[in-house]
Design an enzyme around this catalytic site. Structure first.
Site, mmCIF file in Angstrom:
data_model
loop_
_atom_site.group_PDB
_atom_site.id
_atom_site.type_symbol
_atom_site.label_atom_id
_atom_site.label_comp_id
_atom_site.label_asym_id
_atom_site.label_seq_id
_atom_site.Cartn_x
_atom_site.Cartn_y
_atom_site.Cartn_z
ATOM 1 N N ARG A 1 0.870 -1.244 0.058
ATOM 2 C CA ARG A 1 -0.006 -0.305 -0.070
ATOM 3 C C ARG A 1 0.847 1.297 -0.123
ATOM 4 N NH1 ARG A 1 -2.617 -3.758 -1.112
ATOM 5 N NH2 ARG A 1 -4.564 -4.388 -0.360
ATOM 6 N N SER B 1 -11.680 0.309 1.691
ATOM 7 C CA SER B 1 -10.824 -0.045 2.798
ATOM 8 C C SER B 1 -10.272 1.277 3.555
ATOM 9 C CB SER B 1 -9.855 -1.043 2.667
ATOM 10 O OG SER B 1 -10.334 -2.115 2.202
ATOM 11 N N GLU C 1 -5.850 4.512 5.479
ATOM 12 C CA GLU C 1 -5.393 4.282 4.237
ATOM 13 C C GLU C 1 -5.750 5.660 3.452
ATOM 14 O OE1 GLU C 1 -5.957 1.223 1.302
ATOM 15 O OE2 GLU C 1 -5.945 -0.544 2.992
#
Length: 344
Positions: free
Chosen positions: A164, A236, A332
């Protein structure tokens, strides 16, 4: 280049948070970025590149020049053997790209179906799902380097991909503006169904194809994840935390059903959604924000949420998780201040 003053961004971010930007500029090619940045400098304002807003948390007022990349186009070029190179403009919608390539017999991206956003955003977050990451398929990324003031092509290694993350998140703020992707894909239908949930979904198909994988991913995501157009969300909201093996074993003694995946360095990646669900937060609402009833990893806007509502909810949830498991959750989406500064 199209210039829009006092631009309403409430429909330009998938959380549907109210936000008015001082200016929005729509650019159609990499060369226009020079003029876009010059415009921001003339106005003495910071600038921000925004696609479909699937990974941002925006304030009510954003004193900035928002740059929207309308750089589109897909070109397919032959490569060696079974490989093909696919050149993609940063403004191409991601899911449509995956679907259209599959229909043309070009494989590899099917596990990444139905991820919201534009192609240019994919390398920034190194998007991943169902056992695959976009970095596996990137040959290089075309960028405008604001430091060197030139168009460049960064190789996969220069992109510094990790879970990520990428150089596009870790380099100096706004150094690189992604204008296109060079993907290395395959004309051979070689699938990856190593991810448990995907294998289960396809268990009744003797020899699943890439099309089967695509359809399965769409079904799974549609059943678990809310459509941003119906229930605003940013996907998410937290990364899956990675902890030491000793900590993992300690947690297992209390939570034998804990979901964790061994990493090459000996640590374990935990399923953040399981942590949140097990803590009793799945579907829990605080004011206009809640976790989704089917996927605890997703925060949803119940209708009137602002940036502060979302961040306050996330902070309360993170505190509860840390108190219970001694595990820290990391957000995130990128949250911005009114002056376009990233918030911790």
């Amino acid at each position: 280049m199209l210039v829009l003053a006092n631009s309403d961004l409430s429909t330009a971010n998938t959380l549907a948070l109210p936000c008015i930007a001082d200016y929005k500029l729509v650019v159609d090619c990499a060369e226009q970025l020079v003029d876009a940045i010059a415009f921001a400098n003339e106005k003495n304002l910071p600038w921000l590149v925004l696609g479909q807003g699937s990974n941002v948390v925006l304030p009510i007022k954003l004193h900035a020049v928002v740059i929207y990349l309308n750089i589109v186009g897909v070109a397919i070029r032959a490569d060696n053997g079974s490989s093909v190179k696919v050149v993609v403009g940063a403004g191409e919608p991601w899911h449509n790209l995956v679907k259209n390539l599959l229909q043309q017999g070009i494989f590899g991206l099917e596990n990444l179906a139905l991820i919201p956003g534009l192609a240019g955003a994919a390398p920034v977050q190194n998007i991943g799902a169902y056992g695959r990451e976009i970095s596996e398929f990137i040959d290089s990324v075309e960028v405008y380097d604001t430091e060197q003031q030139e168009v460049r092509c960064l190789s996969r290694s220069e992109c510094d991909f990790s879970y990520r993350s990428s150089v596009f998140k870790t380099a100096g703020k706004h150094r690189y503006i992604i204008t296109g992707l060079n993907l290395l894909l395959s004309i051979k239908d070689q699938i990856d169904i190593s991810y448990g949930g995907l294998a289960t979904e396809l268990k009744n198909i003797a020899a699943p194809t890439a099309a089967n994988v695509f359809d399965a991913v769409v079904r799974i995501r549609s059943s678990k994840l809310p459509d941003p157009a119906v229930q605003p969300n940013a996907g998410s909201f937290f990364k899956n935390p990675v902890i030491e093996a000793s900590h993992y074993q300690q947690l297992l003694t209390t939570y034998p059903d804990l979901v964790g995946y061994p990493q090459v360095d000996g640590r374990f990646k935990l399923a953040a959604g399981w942590l949140i669900d097990n803590a009793g937060w799945k579907g829990k609402a605080i004011g206009p924000v809640a976790t989704h009833t089917k996927q605890a990893l997703v925060l949803v806007n119940l209708g009137t949420a602002t940036r502060d509502d979302v961040l306050n909810y996330a902070a309360a949830l993170s505190t509860a998780i840390e108190d219970l498991y001694k595990v820290q959750l990391q957000r995130e989406p990128v949250a911005y201040s009114a002056n376009c500064q990233r918030l911790a």
